[in-house]
Design a protein around this motif. Sequence first.
Motif, mmCIF file in Angstrom:
data_model
loop_
_atom_site.group_PDB
_atom_site.id
_atom_site.type_symbol
_atom_site.label_atom_id
_atom_site.label_comp_id
_atom_site.label_asym_id
_atom_site.label_seq_id
_atom_site.Cartn_x
_atom_site.Cartn_y
_atom_site.Cartn_z
ATOM 1 N N SER A 153 0.810 -1.215 0.000
ATOM 2 C CA SER A 153 0.000 0.000 0.000
ATOM 3 C C SER A 153 0.844 1.267 0.000
ATOM 4 O O SER A 153 0.561 2.221 -0.739
ATOM 5 C CB SER A 153 -0.944 -0.007 1.209
ATOM 6 O OG SER A 153 -0.210 -0.082 2.415
ATOM 7 N N VAL A 154 1.904 1.284 0.800
ATOM 8 C CA VAL A 154 2.709 2.497 0.916
ATOM 9 C C VAL A 154 3.541 2.725 -0.340
ATOM 10 O O VAL A 154 3.618 3.850 -0.852
ATOM 11 C CB VAL A 154 3.602 2.444 2.173
ATOM 12 C CG1 VAL A 154 4.571 3.631 2.197
ATOM 13 C CG2 VAL A 154 2.738 2.462 3.425
ATOM 14 N N VAL A 155 4.186 1.683 -0.862
ATOM 15 C CA VAL A 155 5.001 1.889 -2.057
ATOM 16 C C VAL A 155 4.121 2.236 -3.256
ATOM 17 O O VAL A 155 4.518 3.041 -4.122
ATOM 18 C CB VAL A 155 5.863 0.644 -2.355
ATOM 19 C CG1 VAL A 155 5.023 -0.534 -2.848
ATOM 20 C CG2 VAL A 155 6.940 0.967 -3.381
ATOM 21 N N SER A 156 2.917 1.684 -3.324
ATOM 22 C CA SER A 156 2.013 2.020 -4.429
ATOM 23 C C SER A 156 1.585 3.477 -4.349
ATOM 24 O O SER A 156 1.557 4.191 -5.365
ATOM 25 C CB SER A 156 0.787 1.106 -4.396
ATOM 26 O OG SER A 156 1.149 -0.244 -4.562
ATOM 27 N N LEU A 157 1.267 3.938 -3.148
ATOM 28 C CA LEU A 157 0.892 5.342 -2.980
ATOM 29 C C LEU A 157 2.055 6.268 -3.301
ATOM 30 O O LEU A 157 1.886 7.297 -3.972
ATOM 31 C CB LEU A 157 0.397 5.581 -1.555
ATOM 32 C CG LEU A 157 0.006 7.014 -1.207
ATOM 33 C CD1 LEU A 157 -1.142 7.497 -2.090
ATOM 34 C CD2 LEU A 157 -0.394 7.126 0.260
ATOM 35 N N MET A 162 8.068 0.962 6.108
ATOM 36 C CA MET A 162 9.312 1.714 6.243
ATOM 37 C C MET A 162 10.283 1.467 5.096
ATOM 38 O O MET A 162 11.169 2.278 4.846
ATOM 39 C CB MET A 162 9.991 1.349 7.572
ATOM 40 C CG MET A 162 9.333 1.965 8.798
ATOM 41 S SD MET A 162 9.390 3.771 8.790
ATOM 42 C CE MET A 162 11.163 4.043 8.893
ATOM 43 N N VAL A 163 10.133 0.352 4.406
ATOM 44 C CA VAL A 163 11.076 0.015 3.327
ATOM 45 C C VAL A 163 11.078 1.081 2.228
ATOM 46 O O VAL A 163 12.133 1.663 1.921
ATOM 47 C CB VAL A 163 10.759 -1.379 2.758
ATOM 48 C CG1 VAL A 163 11.623 -1.659 1.525
ATOM 49 C CG2 VAL A 163 10.977 -2.450 3.808
ATOM 50 N N PRO A 164 9.943 1.399 1.599
ATOM 51 C CA PRO A 164 9.979 2.432 0.553
ATOM 52 C C PRO A 164 10.190 3.830 1.103
ATOM 53 O O PRO A 164 10.782 4.680 0.414
ATOM 54 C CB PRO A 164 8.604 2.302 -0.118
ATOM 55 C CG PRO A 164 7.722 1.737 0.930
ATOM 56 C CD PRO A 164 8.590 0.806 1.717
ATOM 57 N N VAL A 165 9.713 4.103 2.315
ATOM 58 C CA VAL A 165 9.891 5.437 2.899
ATOM 59 C C VAL A 165 11.371 5.738 3.113
ATOM 60 O O VAL A 165 11.866 6.819 2.750
ATOM 61 C CB VAL A 165 9.114 5.553 4.222
ATOM 62 C CG1 VAL A 165 9.446 6.871 4.924
ATOM 63 C CG2 VAL A 165 7.607 5.454 3.967
ATOM 64 N N VAL A 166 12.108 4.810 3.683
ATOM 65 C CA VAL A 166 13.543 5.003 3.919
ATOM 66 C C VAL A 166 14.301 5.055 2.600
ATOM 67 O O VAL A 166 15.222 5.863 2.424
ATOM 68 C CB VAL A 166 14.081 3.872 4.818
ATOM 69 C CG1 VAL A 166 15.605 3.950 4.927
ATOM 70 C CG2 VAL A 166 13.452 3.946 6.200
ATOM 71 N N ALA A 167 13.916 4.200 1.650
ATOM 72 C CA ALA A 167 14.592 4.201 0.354
ATOM 73 C C ALA A 167 14.445 5.539 -0.355
ATOM 74 O O ALA A 167 15.399 6.039 -0.966
ATOM 75 C CB ALA A 167 14.024 3.076 -0.522
ATOM 76 N N ARG A 205 15.547 8.025 -7.632
ATOM 77 C CA ARG A 205 14.710 7.759 -6.468
ATOM 78 C C ARG A 205 13.584 6.781 -6.801
ATOM 79 O O ARG A 205 13.329 5.832 -6.048
ATOM 80 C CB ARG A 205 14.124 9.063 -5.922
ATOM 81 C CG ARG A 205 13.271 8.861 -4.675
ATOM 82 C CD ARG A 205 12.950 10.179 -3.998
ATOM 83 N NE ARG A 205 12.101 11.034 -4.807
ATOM 84 C CZ ARG A 205 12.479 12.166 -5.381
ATOM 85 N NH1 ARG A 205 13.726 12.580 -5.261
ATOM 86 N NH2 ARG A 205 11.625 12.901 -6.086
ATOM 87 N N LEU A 206 12.927 7.005 -7.941
ATOM 88 C CA LEU A 206 11.866 6.086 -8.342
ATOM 89 C C LEU A 206 12.405 4.680 -8.574
ATOM 90 O O LEU A 206 11.791 3.684 -8.171
ATOM 91 C CB LEU A 206 11.173 6.599 -9.606
ATOM 92 C CG LEU A 206 10.380 7.904 -9.486
ATOM 93 C CD1 LEU A 206 9.748 8.261 -10.835
ATOM 94 C CD2 LEU A 206 9.306 7.794 -8.412
ATOM 95 N N GLY A 207 13.565 4.605 -9.244
ATOM 96 C CA GLY A 207 14.168 3.301 -9.494
ATOM 97 C C GLY A 207 14.580 2.595 -8.215
ATOM 98 O O GLY A 207 14.391 1.375 -8.070
ATOM 99 N N VAL A 208 15.140 3.345 -7.270
ATOM 100 C CA VAL A 208 15.575 2.758 -6.001
ATOM 101 C C VAL A 208 14.373 2.252 -5.204
ATOM 102 O O VAL A 208 14.413 1.165 -4.612
ATOM 103 C CB VAL A 208 16.376 3.785 -5.182
ATOM 104 C CG1 VAL A 208 16.585 3.298 -3.746
ATOM 105 C CG2 VAL A 208 17.724 4.049 -5.841
#
Length: 211
Positions: free
Chosen positions: A54-58, A139-144, A154-157
């Motif tokens: 949900s978070v990475v999709s948003l 936290m995974v996509p937020v920290v990345a 940033r999008l790729g990471v």
Amino acid sequence: MAALDLRNQLPCKNVEISVHEDKLVPGGAHNFHSSNRGQWLRAAILGANDGLVSVVSLMMGVGVLGRDIMAMGIAGFAALVAGSCSVAVGEFLYIYSQLDIKAAQMKEDSREESENVELLPNPFQAAMVSALTFVVGAMVPVVAAAFTREYKVRLGVVVAVSSLAFVVFGGVGALLGRTPVGWCCARVLVGGWMAMAITSGLTMLLIGSSH
């Protein structure tokens, strides 16, 4: 003579009952532990996967709209807080409703064993597990995103790190659930990619149609 025959028959009946109970008890204990373990596993794995998906999709949906890292980060943090509260409340209500159903069944059937209610975890504990694992996944996509300044990088990471997390979560769930690892990893990974693609695509379509 009749008394002697009766005495000879009693030990046979006692032995037969004892063997029958020995067969039932281990099976019941095994079902108890498997069911209880499955409930905790479901709460933890679903919480982590929900948080990540949900978070990475948003964040990807917000990310395709502009280069502002602050907007992407705030969207991810807001989704983290809102999502963790949502899964905690949802898990609490789910477990509590299951306990109510079990209690109602026990009242209708007096032969039901009281141990069956213990097959479900504590609703408060299950809610906390779901919320905490949701935060871990989110936290995974937020920290990345927080440590990558360049927009395209940033999008790729975010996509790469989240994809790795999908595989890890799928593998952990497969090992704990004793299911095929490869299939579980692929299923979680493809599902995550689809969620990101659909969110980003619909967001771009909506913005494009408004101009």
